[in-house]
Design an enzyme around this catalytic site. Structure first.
Site, mmCIF file in Angstrom:
data_model
loop_
_atom_site.group_PDB
_atom_site.id
_atom_site.type_symbol
_atom_site.label_atom_id
_atom_site.label_comp_id
_atom_site.label_asym_id
_atom_site.label_seq_id
_atom_site.Cartn_x
_atom_site.Cartn_y
_atom_site.Cartn_z
ATOM 1 N NE ARG A 25 6.854 0.960 5.452
ATOM 2 C CZ ARG A 25 5.547 0.778 5.590
ATOM 3 N NH1 ARG A 25 5.026 -0.423 5.459
ATOM 4 N NH2 ARG A 25 4.764 1.803 5.842
ATOM 5 N NE ARG A 48 -3.408 -1.686 3.014
ATOM 6 C CZ ARG A 48 -4.510 -0.993 3.135
ATOM 7 N NH1 ARG A 48 -4.488 0.303 3.289
ATOM 8 N NH2 ARG A 48 -5.665 -1.606 3.117
ATOM 9 C CB THR A 49 3.348 2.582 2.352
ATOM 10 O OG1 THR A 49 2.505 2.282 3.449
ATOM 11 C CG2 THR A 49 4.030 3.902 2.588
#
Lengths: 437, 317
Positions: free
Chosen positions: B109, B59-60
């Site tokens: 991330r 998603r991110t």
């Protein structure tokens, strides 16, 4: 480093007088202007009136020009033989931790350390024996044989012995050899985090070790020492509650001793700041109230000694995310200036500081140096207590740069380090060469 | 409307309220663009954005990719395997290798707290933290704020409950910072084993029961129960957790009648949130959060690399 480490200094012979010094005598708890006479590597005489009118004709003399002269530092917690850094730091005796590769759980390794020290010819080097095989906390190491080979005390280094039965047997068994057991009191199941629990850890999103993990183990160990009568020394005390528990045990007359390392009275968990891995230590840096309690423990005698806890880590072990970084900091060269902060801040007198740094650790570990006494080895340090400088990791002479004190302004600098009468380190500004009068 | 100029976006902590408002205002301007047929602008034409994800997140990563492409940037996705034990080594090596290719921004991330800060010290392009360990996830907090602001007009004075696994949540930390900077009051609600030590020192109220925790709140933010992060026993069972801390219509009654329900996703239905509540179109703004995510990330990219020159170009080695 702005001085010269001299491995090839010849064995001391004849007589040398260190005159015009401010002498710190920790066991005599006094400080005075005077002189020390060294003969054939040993202290022959010392005192305020010695050579008050100059050194007599025929012996060498070194003019200390009003600098301090004290017994050299005795550092009982050092990983890896770092002779040059110790010399620069004014350390004349050091005890090597057993968590080497392989660990010192075999007598031949203790003998190897002694042999290596004779080759390096800098500070006196001693070694711990492992307390348990492989430092795993399961089976007792050969404490008797290790002691016979020269191990001065027994420890599993930064590994706490979690099993109370193993610790009980170790304390009992070591009595047969009057061996000192040095234990890092951190309950292992509560010490899997990366820094001390609290607001900073929560903000940074790092897992925490509660300060309670220390006092729980301290209290267990006190009970076991009381039950067994074994000689117990607790290492690297870092929390207020542990200091209080040890003070209470001492008040009950138990012969328990303890030390702390320089970071625990000089830094708190804010030094971890923006994920500074140089501030990752075992035990972790604690809260300010704990730091203050450690200072108080040094003042009131609850804490018996100060160690450097010198633990080099290379760049690859520290330039990684905090949780993956190896713990530990170097500390040999900063031990004296950081400890002198306690004097500059009015917490300790110089003789008391040198009890913590020299005479008490030497006595606890049964080492010959660390004191001013006729016939004692001439292990001495000459230092300027006021010299101001800034710790710079790139200027320290240690091979690795992982100091938790990087960029800290400090006061105090070693001018000369003397082991057995040999000057193994001399600062460039301390140029007085020994000369025949 | 001033576009805030930032070298990196590593976290919400320490941002000025003006910077946050500026980013939210800028985000607003992209919502209509994203809803129109022609979604693409060339504001970032010629710029290169690398999505460097050491931890899986569809998603991110997709949201950042869509955001960058809608501004005309070239996007490269790097999904780095995290299985190797010494992943720290690859972190800086990878960072410096990518940096040598002269990207304008790297979106990172990583599973370790502080890893993105570390990486930002070794590169000379703009770094955006897309979530680091249990530390921060700033764009999530910004998109949550944008969602709330559009529904309520302002964050000032609102009472917000963040519920569930606070300990392992970077979303919680970023939201605690942002909401308080913008004048909202924050409660954290969950079992004591999932509360980080001294969390109250971050200015929040701590509640161990949904009944007291949700009382009179304007916003209920649910967190994912991050079972993959659990090292030991934090809660006895999923069913016990859902019984006491899962959001259902019964527990929702404690909140204000018009309280909004939020969740950063992906949801564990039946663990921290009941499907009926999650899918309640009157109350749940979960899909709106996803939509706002793209607008917020466009605004962040513009703020960091939308100027005529890279804010950090002068420091290029």
């Amino acid at each position: 480093m702005r001085g010269n480490v001299d491995k090839s200094a010849p064995q001391h012979s004849g007589s040398t007088a260190y005159i015009n010094a401010r002498i710190i005598d920790p066991t005599g708890d006094s400080e005075y202007r005077g002189a020390v006479l060294i003969s054939d590597g040993k202290i022959a005489d010392y005192g305020p009136n010695l050579f008050a009118s100059g050194a007599p004709y025929g012996i060498q003399s070194v003019d200390c020009r009003g600098l301090y002269l004290a017994p050299g530092l005795v550092d009982t917690r050092v990983l890896a033989s770092a002779g040059a850094a110790a010399a620069v730091g004014g350390i004349t005796s050091l005890v090597l931790l057993p968590d080497n590769e392989p660990p010192f759980d075999d007598a031949s390794l203790i003998e190897f350390v002694a042999r290596r020290a004779r080759q390096v010819k800098l500070a006196n080097m001693y070694a711990y024996g492992a307390l348990t095989v492989g430092l795993e906390g399961k089976e007792l190491a050969e404490i008797g044989l290790l002691a016979e080979a020269g191990a001065v005390a027994f420890t599993d280094a930064d590994h706490a012995v979690g099993n109370a039965q193993v610790m009980r047997r170790a304390l009992y068994y070591a009595k047969a050899f009057d061996a000192l057991i040095v234990h890092l009191p951190q309950e292992p199941t509560l010490s899997t985090g990366n820094m001390t629990s609290g607001e900073t850890a929560t903000r940074l999103g790092l897992s925490g070790n509660p300060p309670l993990a220390e006092v729980m183990m301290v209290e267990r160990d006190i009970r076991l020492a009381e039950m067994t009568g074994g000689r117990l020394h607790l290492a690297k005390i870092s929390t207020a509650e542990a200091v209080a528990a040890i003070a209470a045990a001492k008040a009950r007359g138990l012969k328990i001793t303890c030390d702390t390392a320089a970071p625990y009275f000089a830094l708190n968990d804010l030094a971890v700041g923006d994920y500074r891995t140089f501030g990752k230590l075992v035990p972790p840096l604690r809260a300010e109230k704990d730091r203050m309690a450690v200072v108080e423990g040094l003042k009131n005698g609850t804490i018996d000694a100060i160690v450097s806890d010198h633990r080099p880590q290379d760049q690859d072990s520290k330039r990684v995310p905090f949780a993956q970084a190896e713990p530990g900091g170097i500390g040999l060269e900063t031990l004296l200036p950081i400890s002198l902060e306690l004097v500059h801040n009015g917490h300790l007198t110089l003789p008391r500081l040198f009890q913590l740094l020299s005479s008490t650790p030497a006595r606890l570990f049964g080492l010959p140096g660390g004191k001013l006494a006729k016939g004692a080895p001439a292990d001495l340090v000459v230092f300027d207590a006021d010299y101001a400088w800034k710790v710079d990791r790139d200027v320290l002479c240690s091979k690795t740069k992982n100091t938790p004190f990087d960029e800290r302004p400090v006061q105090g600098r070693v001018m000369a380090t003397i082991v057995g009468g040999r000057t193994i380190y001399r600062d460039d500004s301390f140029t007085t060469t020994a000369q025949a009068a | 409307m001033g576009v805030p100029r930032l070298p990196h976006l590593l976290g919400i902590e320490g941002l000025a309220p003006e910077a946050i408002s500026g980013l939210l205002d800028l985000s607003e301007s992209y919502i209509d663009q994203n809803r129109s047929i022609d979604k693409r602008r060339d504001l970032l034409a010629g710029r290169t954005v690398i999505n460097l994800f050491f931890e899986n997140s569809t998603r991110t990563r997709t949201s950042f990719e869509v955001a960058a492409k809608r501004l005309g940037a070239d996007v490269i996705n790097m999904d780095v395997a995290t299985s190797s034990v010494r992943k720290g080594e690859t972190l800086l090596d990878t960072a410096m290798t990518l940096n040598a290719m002269r990207p304008d921004s790297i979106v990172v991330r990583h599973s370790e707290s502080g890893a993105v800060n570390l990486l930002s010290q070794k590169v000379n392009c703009a770094v955006i933290n897309a979530g680091d360990g249990q530390h921060e996830h700033p764009t999530q907090a910004l998109l949550d704020a944008l969602t709330i602001r559009r529904r309520r007009g302002s964050l000032q004075g609102l009472l917000v409950a963040i519920c569930g696994d606070i300990m392992h949540s970077r979303v919680a930390r970023s939201n605690i910072h942002l909401l308080q900077i913008m004048g909202a009051r924050v409660r954290v609600v969950g079992p004591p084993t999932l509360m980080p030590t001294d969390i109250e020192k971050m200015g929040v109220e701590v509640h161990y029961s949904m009944k007291t925790g949700l009382k009179d709140v304007d916003i209920v933010m649910m967190l994912r129960l991050q079972t993959e992060r659990m090292q030991g026993l934090f809660v006895p069972s999923i069913s016990e957790y859902f019984h006491f801390f899962g959001l259902d219509h019964e527990k929702l009654k404690f909140a204000k009648p018009d309280a909004l329900i939020m969740h950063p996703g992906p949801m564990n239905r039946g663990v921290e949130i009941d499907s009926e509540v999650a899918d309640d179109l009157d109350r749940s703004v979960i899909h709106e959060q996803v939509e706002m995510g793209v607008a917020v990330r466009m605004a962040c990219l513009e703020a960091l690399i939308g100027g005529r020159r890279n804010a950090l170009a002068g420091a290029a080695a």
